[in-house]
Design a protein around this motif. Sequence first.
Motif, PDB file in Angstrom:
ATOM      1  N   ALA A 289      65.082-119.342  85.266  1.00 46.21           N
ATOM      2  CA  ALA A 289      65.624-118.352  84.328  1.00 46.21           C
ATOM      3  C   ALA A 289      64.546-117.383  83.868  1.00 46.21           C
ATOM      4  CB  ALA A 289      66.245-119.065  83.120  1.00 46.21           C
ATOM      5  N   VAL A 290      63.391-117.923  83.491  1.00 48.06           N
ATOM      6  CA  VAL A 290      62.307-117.062  83.016  1.00 48.06           C
ATOM      7  C   VAL A 290      61.715-116.256  84.167  1.00 48.06           C
ATOM      8  CG1 VAL A 290      60.012-117.042  81.978  1.00 48.06           C
ATOM      9  CG2 VAL A 290      61.770-118.567  81.087  1.00 48.06           C
ATOM     10  N   GLY A 291      61.584-116.883  85.336  1.00 48.14           N
ATOM     11  CA  GLY A 291      60.991-116.200  86.478  1.00 48.14           C
ATOM     12  C   GLY A 291      61.763-114.969  86.911  1.00 48.14           C
TER      13      GLY A 291
ATOM     14  N   GLY B 228      66.916-113.023  82.432  1.00 43.99           N
ATOM     15  CA  GLY B 228      65.689-113.802  82.463  1.00 43.99           C
ATOM     16  C   GLY B 228      64.721-113.387  81.370  1.00 43.99           C
ATOM     17  N   ALA B 229      64.615-112.070  81.126  1.00 45.45           N
ATOM     18  CA  ALA B 229      63.741-111.585  80.056  1.00 45.45           C
ATOM     19  C   ALA B 229      64.246-112.035  78.692  1.00 45.45           C
ATOM     20  CB  ALA B 229      63.640-110.065  80.125  1.00 45.45           C
ATOM     21  N   LEU B 230      65.562-111.988  78.504  1.00 44.54           N
ATOM     22  CA  LEU B 230      66.137-112.459  77.242  1.00 44.54           C
ATOM     23  C   LEU B 230      65.902-113.955  77.063  1.00 44.54           C
ATOM     24  CD1 LEU B 230      69.514-110.494  77.353  1.00 44.54           C
ATOM     25  CD2 LEU B 230      67.614-110.066  75.808  1.00 44.54           C
ATOM     26  N   SER B 231      66.009-114.699  78.154  1.00 39.27           N
ATOM     27  CA  SER B 231      65.731-116.144  78.088  1.00 39.27           C
ATOM     28  C   SER B 231      64.285-116.389  77.697  1.00 39.27           C
ATOM     29  CB  SER B 231      66.026-116.791  79.440  1.00 39.27           C
ATOM     30  OG  SER B 231      67.385-116.638  79.801  1.00 39.27           O
ATOM     31  N   LEU B 232      63.380-115.579  78.221  1.00 40.98           N
ATOM     32  CA  LEU B 232      61.967-115.706  77.862  1.00 40.98           C
ATOM     33  C   LEU B 232      61.777-115.468  76.369  1.00 40.98           C
ATOM     34  CD1 LEU B 232      58.972-115.989  78.545  1.00 40.98           C
ATOM     35  CD2 LEU B 232      58.953-113.542  79.115  1.00 40.98           C
TER      36      LEU B 232
END
Length: 280
Positions: free
Chosen positions: A26-28, A251-255
């Motif tokens: 997710a982050v990647g 992914g950016a939001l998950s980060l």
Amino acid sequence: MPAAAFGLLPFAVYVLLFLALPTLIAVGTGFVGNDGGFTLDTVAALGDPVVLAAFGSSIWLSALTAIIGAVVGALVCYALLGARTGGALRSTVDSLSSVIAQFGGAMLAFAFTATIGIQGMVTLLLQERLGIDIFADGVWLYELPGLVLPYIYFQVPLMIITFMPALASLKTTWAEANATLGGTARTYWLRIGLPVLAPSFLGSLLLLFANAFSSYATAATLTSQGAQIVPLQIRSALTSETMLGRENLAGALSLGMILVMTVVMIGYSRLQSRAARWQR
């Protein structure tokens, strides 16, 4: 490797497959562009006003429901101190709290819709019997303010579960020593009870914040318009037809969520370490 360590192997595999690996994926994706190459453009989107507003709304909702849930739950725990440990009242409250704390998602959203929705039982009863229209200024239940009540519903029992052991660990000898030295009930709570309970209370408060901040299903079911909090922003980035080509924004939001949760859980861990000294 010691033989006892093999007992942790199933748990380690579970954490790797269902926690660590999905988190990395997710982050990647937040660092991958549409062409499949490395980019920081998607992460830079975290500074977008819309994204910042979503984080602000999530933090506001989480903080408000955590504070209300912590205060109400602590008062319930204090009231239960007079009940016998293992008695009918304490056992009933503990059992109900354990069930209600896990009662969320679509079921909870449906329960509130059926109760205080536009055609809900309580809504119609108030209109017909008392002439009170709770939606006179707008249908707030399906907007951000409408999430406050459902969140408090599961925040209060979670506070009871986490804070009751700390309150029950207060030793009677402390109260007796305070009375022997001429102290009053006010002195006991100001100089002994509250300082001892403060780390546990603040730790439970942070746990409630994390619980609300990461909640998705209830908000997704109850809120029909817009993406006012971060979990719904992630859903929109993955499914919305108006955001095609920006799936990696999820992914950016998950980060961003992971960074917030990391800070909260570090604070929770440190507070719990301090609280554990008084619960031995």
